[in-house]
Scaffold this motif. Structure first.
Motif, short mmCIF file in Angstrom:
data_model
loop_
_atom_site.label_atom_id
_atom_site.label_comp_id
_atom_site.label_asym_id
_atom_site.label_seq_id
_atom_site.Cartn_x
_atom_site.Cartn_y
_atom_site.Cartn_z
N PRO A 1 0.79 -1.24 0.00
CA PRO A 1 0.00 0.00 0.00
C PRO A 1 0.82 1.28 0.00
O PRO A 1 0.33 2.33 -0.43
N ASN A 2 2.08 1.21 0.48
CA ASN A 2 2.89 2.43 0.51
C ASN A 2 3.86 2.53 -0.67
O ASN A 2 4.84 3.27 -0.61
N LEU A 3 3.56 1.76 -1.71
CA LEU A 3 4.30 1.82 -2.98
C LEU A 3 5.80 1.61 -2.77
O LEU A 3 6.20 0.68 -2.08
N SER A 4 6.64 2.46 -3.36
CA SER A 4 8.09 2.23 -3.32
C SER A 4 8.82 3.38 -2.63
O SER A 4 8.26 4.46 -2.42
N VAL A 5 10.09 3.13 -2.32
CA VAL A 5 10.94 4.20 -1.77
C VAL A 5 11.02 5.35 -2.77
O VAL A 5 10.98 6.53 -2.39
N LEU A 6 11.09 5.03 -4.06
CA LEU A 6 11.15 6.07 -5.10
C LEU A 6 9.96 7.01 -5.01
O LEU A 6 10.11 8.24 -5.11
N SER A 7 8.77 6.47 -4.80
CA SER A 7 7.56 7.31 -4.77
C SER A 7 7.60 8.30 -3.62
O SER A 7 7.04 9.39 -3.71
N LEU B 1 6.41 11.38 4.39
CA LEU B 1 6.02 10.24 5.24
C LEU B 1 7.23 9.43 5.73
O LEU B 1 7.10 8.65 6.66
N LEU B 2 8.37 9.63 5.08
CA LEU B 2 9.56 8.88 5.50
C LEU B 2 10.35 9.70 6.51
O LEU B 2 11.26 10.47 6.17
N TRP C 1 12.96 9.88 9.91
CA TRP C 1 14.29 9.26 10.01
C TRP C 1 14.23 7.81 10.47
O TRP C 1 14.93 6.95 9.94
N ASP C 2 13.38 7.51 11.43
CA ASP C 2 13.27 6.13 11.93
C ASP C 2 12.85 5.19 10.81
O ASP C 2 13.35 4.06 10.70
N ARG C 3 11.92 5.63 9.98
CA ARG C 3 11.48 4.79 8.87
C ARG C 3 12.60 4.59 7.86
O ARG C 3 12.77 3.49 7.32
N ARG C 4 13.38 5.62 7.62
CA ARG C 4 14.49 5.50 6.66
C ARG C 4 15.53 4.50 7.16
O ARG C 4 16.04 3.69 6.39
N MET C 5 15.86 4.56 8.43
CA MET C 5 16.83 3.60 8.98
C MET C 5 16.27 2.19 8.93
O MET C 5 16.98 1.23 8.61
N SER C 6 15.00 2.05 9.23
CA SER C 6 14.35 0.73 9.17
C SER C 6 14.37 0.18 7.75
O SER C 6 14.63 -1.02 7.54
N ILE C 7 14.11 1.04 6.77
CA ILE C 7 14.14 0.62 5.36
C ILE C 7 15.55 0.21 4.95
O ILE C 7 15.74 -0.80 4.27
N SER D 1 2.27 -1.90 4.66
CA SER D 1 1.42 -0.97 5.42
C SER D 1 2.13 -0.37 6.62
O SER D 1 1.77 0.70 7.11
N ASN D 2 3.19 -1.03 7.10
CA ASN D 2 3.98 -0.52 8.24
C ASN D 2 5.29 0.10 7.79
O ASN D 2 6.19 0.32 8.62
N PHE D 3 5.44 0.35 6.49
CA PHE D 3 6.66 0.92 5.91
C PHE D 3 7.87 -0.01 6.07
O PHE D 3 9.01 0.45 6.10
N GLN D 4 7.61 -1.31 6.18
CA GLN D 4 8.70 -2.28 6.19
C GLN D 4 9.12 -2.55 4.74
O GLN D 4 8.28 -2.70 3.85
N ALA D 5 10.44 -2.61 4.53
CA ALA D 5 10.97 -2.75 3.17
C ALA D 5 10.81 -4.16 2.63
O ALA D 5 11.00 -5.15 3.35
#
Length: 300
Positions: free
Chosen positions: A55-61, A72-73, A75-81, A114-118
């Motif tokens: 649902p959250n498409l790609s990192v590129l988007s 929406l990204l 810092w915590d989400r970026r490190m997790s990705i 949906s949880n921004f997990q890569a």
């Protein structure tokens, strides 16, 4: 269940081969950070692959596309990705049998649930590495800006090529910049050419994505950028393995991080030691024409 369906627009022998490769690879891999195959169809000239819906498409988007203005990204989400996608590639390189090289790691191929997990996706260019083989020699495939220089020049693909591409992805996550920027009609600059001088001068704050508004962990930003640049070293033997990348990103070993910070690469930028291979790839008419064909054949 929500699903996503990838459909081949135009059938050809080349596109058929990439479809077959992707189905075979997806059937072999099972990891929380690799996109799962739900099913496929190969009937007549119809070619469909069914995946879990992201649902959250790609990192590129989120960095450069339709969601880039929403920020929406954090810092915590970026490190997790960064860590999650690295662990997905670790599975391919070190735990799959035989080992697998992806050959097209980039922001558009890292999808977000949906949880921004890569979830690393798109295995149409992937190659199986037989036991004991150091590399496979193949026609160059991939995306400009992400290609390791030795692969662009010689067509020798191995795990080091994926590490290089992953380093570019890490720089994108940290900075929000694209792999290649047009400075003028005739001049282009790679993200590595922009980032390395700033690291050499310890100007890490200038590397952070402005959309973060200063809300990031300084030590983690520094770690992410250092790992990214060592991954994109022009000499493949200087690049870490993906296992080491995960360890460095998690900050497990302070000693290894200190050693990384003191690497010669960060003392002073030297063109001989640092070249992203962009000009080589752009000079290859065979590569460019092949890339155009791929976009026509495999576009959704």
């Amino acid at each position: 269940m929500q699903i996503a369906v990838k459909r081949l627009k135009v059938w050809s022998n080349k596109a058929e081969m990439e479809f077959a490769v992707e189905v075979e690879i997806l059937a072999r891999v099972r990891h929380k950070n690799l996109l799962s195959l739900r099913g496929y169809c190969a009937e007549g000239q119809e070619r469909l692959i069914v995946y879990d819906y992201m649902p959250n498409l790609s990192v590129l988007s989120h960095l450069h596309g339709q969601h880039s203005a929403e920020c929406l990204l954090d810092w915590d989400r970026r490190m997790s990705i960064a860590i999650g996608s690295a662990e997905g590639v670790v599975y391919l390189h070190h735990h799959a049998t035989p080992h697998i090289i992806h050959r097209d790691i980039k922001a558009s191929n890292v999808l977000l649930d949906s949880n921004f997990q890569a979830q690393v996706a798109d295995f149409g260019f992937a190659k199986l590495i037989p036991d004991g083989a150091t590399h496979v020699t193949t026609r160059v495939k991939g995306t400009l800006g992400y290609l390791a220089p030795e692969y662009a020049m010689l067509g020798k693909a191995n795990e080091c090529c994926d590490v290089y591409s992953f380093g570019i992805l890490l720089l994108e996550l940290a900075s929000g910049r694209k792999p290649i920027e047009k400075l003028s009609a005739a001049v282009k600059r790679s993200i590595t050419e922009w980032a390395l001088p700033l690291v050499c001068e310890s100007k890490y704050d200038e590397l952070a994505d402005p959309k973060l508004n200063g809300k990031y962990v300084n030590e983690e930003l520094k770690r992410l950028v250092l790992v990214a640049l060592i991954c994109t070293h022009s000499r493949p033997e200087k690049r870490p393995t993906m296992l080491e990348v995960v360890e460095l990103l998690k900050g497990i070993s302070k000693e290894k991080l200190a050693g990384l910070e003191n690497d010669e690469l960060f003392k002073a930028p030297r063109a001989a030691d640092y070249n992203d291979g962009t000009s080589v790839a752009e000079d290859s008419s065979d590569f460019i024409s092949e890339e155009k064909e791929l976009k026509e054949e495999t576009g959704l």
